[in-house]
Design a protein around this motif. Sequence first.
Motif, PDB file in Angstrom:
ATOM      1  N   GLN A  22      -1.056  -8.180  -4.801  1.00 25.11           N
ATOM      2  CA  GLN A  22      -0.715  -9.547  -4.405  1.00 25.11           C
ATOM      3  C   GLN A  22      -1.520 -10.587  -5.171  1.00 25.11           C
ATOM      4  O   GLN A  22      -1.078 -11.722  -5.337  1.00 25.11           O
ATOM      5  N   ASN A  23      -2.699 -10.196  -5.634  1.00 22.98           N
ATOM      6  CA  ASN A  23      -3.553 -11.117  -6.380  1.00 22.98           C
ATOM      7  C   ASN A  23      -3.524 -10.863  -7.887  1.00 22.98           C
ATOM      8  O   ASN A  23      -4.419 -11.274  -8.618  1.00 22.98           O
ATOM      9  N   ASP A  24      -2.466 -10.171  -8.320  1.00 21.60           N
ATOM     10  CA  ASP A  24      -2.234  -9.898  -9.742  1.00 21.60           C
ATOM     11  C   ASP A  24      -3.362  -9.084 -10.389  1.00 21.60           C
ATOM     12  O   ASP A  24      -3.624  -9.214 -11.577  1.00 21.60           O
ATOM     13  N   LEU A  25      -4.021  -8.259  -9.638  1.00 23.10           N
ATOM     14  CA  LEU A  25      -5.073  -7.380 -10.150  1.00 23.10           C
ATOM     15  C   LEU A  25      -4.505  -5.965 -10.276  1.00 23.10           C
ATOM     16  O   LEU A  25      -4.902  -5.038  -9.578  1.00 23.10           O
ATOM     17  N   GLU A  67      -4.441  -3.649 -12.745  1.00 21.97           N
ATOM     18  CA  GLU A  67      -5.254  -2.541 -13.252  1.00 21.97           C
ATOM     19  C   GLU A  67      -6.187  -2.005 -12.168  1.00 21.97           C
ATOM     20  O   GLU A  67      -6.387  -0.794 -12.059  1.00 21.97           O
ATOM     21  N   GLU A  68      -6.737  -2.914 -11.360  1.00 21.11           N
ATOM     22  CA  GLU A  68      -7.606  -2.483 -10.270  1.00 21.11           C
ATOM     23  C   GLU A  68      -6.832  -1.658  -9.246  1.00 21.11           C
ATOM     24  O   GLU A  68      -7.338  -0.676  -8.705  1.00 21.11           O
ATOM     25  N   ALA A  69      -5.583  -2.059  -8.993  1.00 17.92           N
ATOM     26  CA  ALA A  69      -4.740  -1.305  -8.051  1.00 17.92           C
ATOM     27  C   ALA A  69      -4.493   0.112  -8.573  1.00 17.92           C
ATOM     28  O   ALA A  69      -4.570   1.082  -7.810  1.00 17.92           O
ATOM     29  N   LEU A  70      -4.227   0.236  -9.864  1.00 19.22           N
ATOM     30  CA  LEU A  70      -3.995   1.558 -10.442  1.00 19.22           C
ATOM     31  C   LEU A  70      -5.268   2.404 -10.416  1.00 19.22           C
ATOM     32  O   LEU A  70      -5.221   3.601 -10.108  1.00 19.22           O
ATOM     33  N   ARG A  71      -6.412   1.778 -10.709  1.00 21.32           N
ATOM     34  CA  ARG A  71      -7.682   2.510 -10.645  1.00 21.32           C
ATOM     35  C   ARG A  71      -7.964   3.000  -9.231  1.00 21.32           C
ATOM     36  O   ARG A  71      -8.417   4.125  -9.021  1.00 21.32           O
ATOM     37  N   LEU A  72      -7.686   2.133  -8.258  1.00 17.59           N
ATOM     38  CA  LEU A  72      -7.911   2.511  -6.868  1.00 17.59           C
ATOM     39  C   LEU A  72      -6.996   3.661  -6.461  1.00 17.59           C
ATOM     40  O   LEU A  72      -7.405   4.571  -5.739  1.00 17.59           O
ATOM     41  N   PHE A  73      -5.767   3.640  -6.946  1.00 15.84           N
ATOM     42  CA  PHE A  73      -4.823   4.719  -6.660  1.00 15.84           C
ATOM     43  C   PHE A  73      -5.353   6.047  -7.198  1.00 15.84           C
ATOM     44  O   PHE A  73      -5.323   7.067  -6.510  1.00 15.84           O
ATOM     45  N   LEU A  74      -5.849   6.021  -8.418  1.00 14.67           N
ATOM     46  CA  LEU A  74      -6.398   7.244  -9.009  1.00 14.67           C
ATOM     47  C   LEU A  74      -7.624   7.732  -8.245  1.00 14.67           C
ATOM     48  O   LEU A  74      -7.801   8.931  -8.033  1.00 14.67           O
ATOM     49  N   VAL A 134       4.064   5.610   1.809  1.00 18.32           N
ATOM     50  CA  VAL A 134       5.045   4.783   1.111  1.00 18.32           C
ATOM     51  C   VAL A 134       4.470   3.440   0.682  1.00 18.32           C
ATOM     52  O   VAL A 134       4.895   2.874  -0.320  1.00 18.32           O
ATOM     53  N   PHE A 135       3.492   2.927   1.393  1.00 19.11           N
ATOM     54  CA  PHE A 135       2.906   1.638   1.050  1.00 19.11           C
ATOM     55  C   PHE A 135       2.071   1.743  -0.222  1.00 19.11           C
ATOM     56  O   PHE A 135       2.099   0.851  -1.073  1.00 19.11           O
ATOM     57  N   MET A 136       1.346   2.839  -0.356  1.00 11.60           N
ATOM     58  CA  MET A 136       0.580   3.065  -1.581  1.00 11.60           C
ATOM     59  C   MET A 136       1.514   3.209  -2.772  1.00 11.60           C
ATOM     60  O   MET A 136       1.287   2.612  -3.823  1.00 11.60           O
ATOM     61  N   ILE A 137       2.531   4.009  -2.583  1.00 11.95           N
ATOM     62  CA  ILE A 137       3.498   4.238  -3.663  1.00 11.95           C
ATOM     63  C   ILE A 137       4.137   2.921  -4.089  1.00 11.95           C
ATOM     64  O   ILE A 137       4.263   2.632  -5.279  1.00 11.95           O
ATOM     65  N   SER A 138       4.524   2.100  -3.129  1.00 15.37           N
ATOM     66  CA  SER A 138       5.137   0.817  -3.421  1.00 15.37           C
ATOM     67  C   SER A 138       4.192  -0.073  -4.215  1.00 15.37           C
ATOM     68  O   SER A 138       4.584  -0.692  -5.213  1.00 15.37           O
ATOM     69  N   SER A 139       2.934  -0.140  -3.803  1.00  6.28           N
ATOM     70  CA  SER A 139       1.955  -0.972  -4.505  1.00  6.28           C
ATOM     71  C   SER A 139       1.734  -0.485  -5.926  1.00  6.28           C
ATOM     72  O   SER A 139       1.662  -1.285  -6.863  1.00  6.28           O
ATOM     73  N   VAL A 140       1.629   0.820  -6.094  1.00  4.44           N
ATOM     74  CA  VAL A 140       1.381   1.367  -7.421  1.00  4.44           C
ATOM     75  C   VAL A 140       2.582   1.149  -8.329  1.00  4.44           C
ATOM     76  O   VAL A 140       2.432   0.835  -9.510  1.00  4.44           O
ATOM     77  N   LEU A 141       3.776   1.277  -7.801  1.00  4.81           N
ATOM     78  CA  LEU A 141       4.966   1.023  -8.618  1.00  4.81           C
ATOM     79  C   LEU A 141       5.026  -0.437  -9.035  1.00  4.81           C
ATOM     80  O   LEU A 141       5.365  -0.748 -10.180  1.00  4.81           O
ATOM     81  N   CYS A 142       4.690  -1.345  -8.134  1.00  2.30           N
ATOM     82  CA  CYS A 142       4.659  -2.775  -8.478  1.00  2.30           C
ATOM     83  C   CYS A 142       3.627  -3.048  -9.565  1.00  2.30           C
ATOM     84  O   CYS A 142       3.891  -3.783 -10.511  1.00  2.30           O
ATOM     85  N   ALA A 143       2.446  -2.461  -9.419  1.00  2.49           N
ATOM     86  CA  ALA A 143       1.380  -2.666 -10.398  1.00  2.49           C
ATOM     87  C   ALA A 143       1.766  -2.116 -11.763  1.00  2.49           C
ATOM     88  O   ALA A 143       1.595  -2.793 -12.784  1.00  2.49           O
ATOM     89  N   ALA A 167       4.760  -1.583 -12.891  1.00  4.71           N
ATOM     90  CA  ALA A 167       5.874  -2.365 -13.441  1.00  4.71           C
ATOM     91  C   ALA A 167       5.370  -3.664 -14.054  1.00  4.71           C
ATOM     92  O   ALA A 167       5.813  -4.069 -15.133  1.00  4.71           O
ATOM     93  N   ALA A 168       4.421  -4.307 -13.392  1.00  3.85           N
ATOM     94  CA  ALA A 168       3.871  -5.558 -13.903  1.00  3.85           C
ATOM     95  C   ALA A 168       3.123  -5.341 -15.212  1.00  3.85           C
ATOM     96  O   ALA A 168       3.118  -6.215 -16.083  1.00  3.85           O
ATOM     97  N   LEU A 169       2.511  -4.183 -15.362  1.00  2.00           N
ATOM     98  CA  LEU A 169       1.774  -3.861 -16.581  1.00  2.00           C
ATOM     99  C   LEU A 169       2.652  -3.193 -17.630  1.00  2.00           C
ATOM    100  O   LEU A 169       2.176  -2.881 -18.719  1.00  2.00           O
TER     101      LEU A 169
END
Length: 81
Positions: free
Chosen positions: A18-21, A23-30, A41-50, A52-54
Amino acid sequence: MPEKSDVTWSSMMAGFVQNDLYEEALRLFLTAQRNGVEMNVFMISSVLCASAALAALIQRKQVHAIVCKVGFGANEYRREV
């Protein structure tokens, strides 16, 4: 936090996205994966958004593989009409 649940991880990832971070979202996922956190499903959704944005095609493919492995299917969340 002494104990982190999947809700904690999901909330952090969503906040990063939501705050356009992205790369941090992807690092946190890993990190969550390495710590054995059960994906939801919420994690998956966030990671897909991140990813896609990158424009991170490789990460999206990896997330897709995780979705298939874990068994999150579209039919599971479909409402009966």
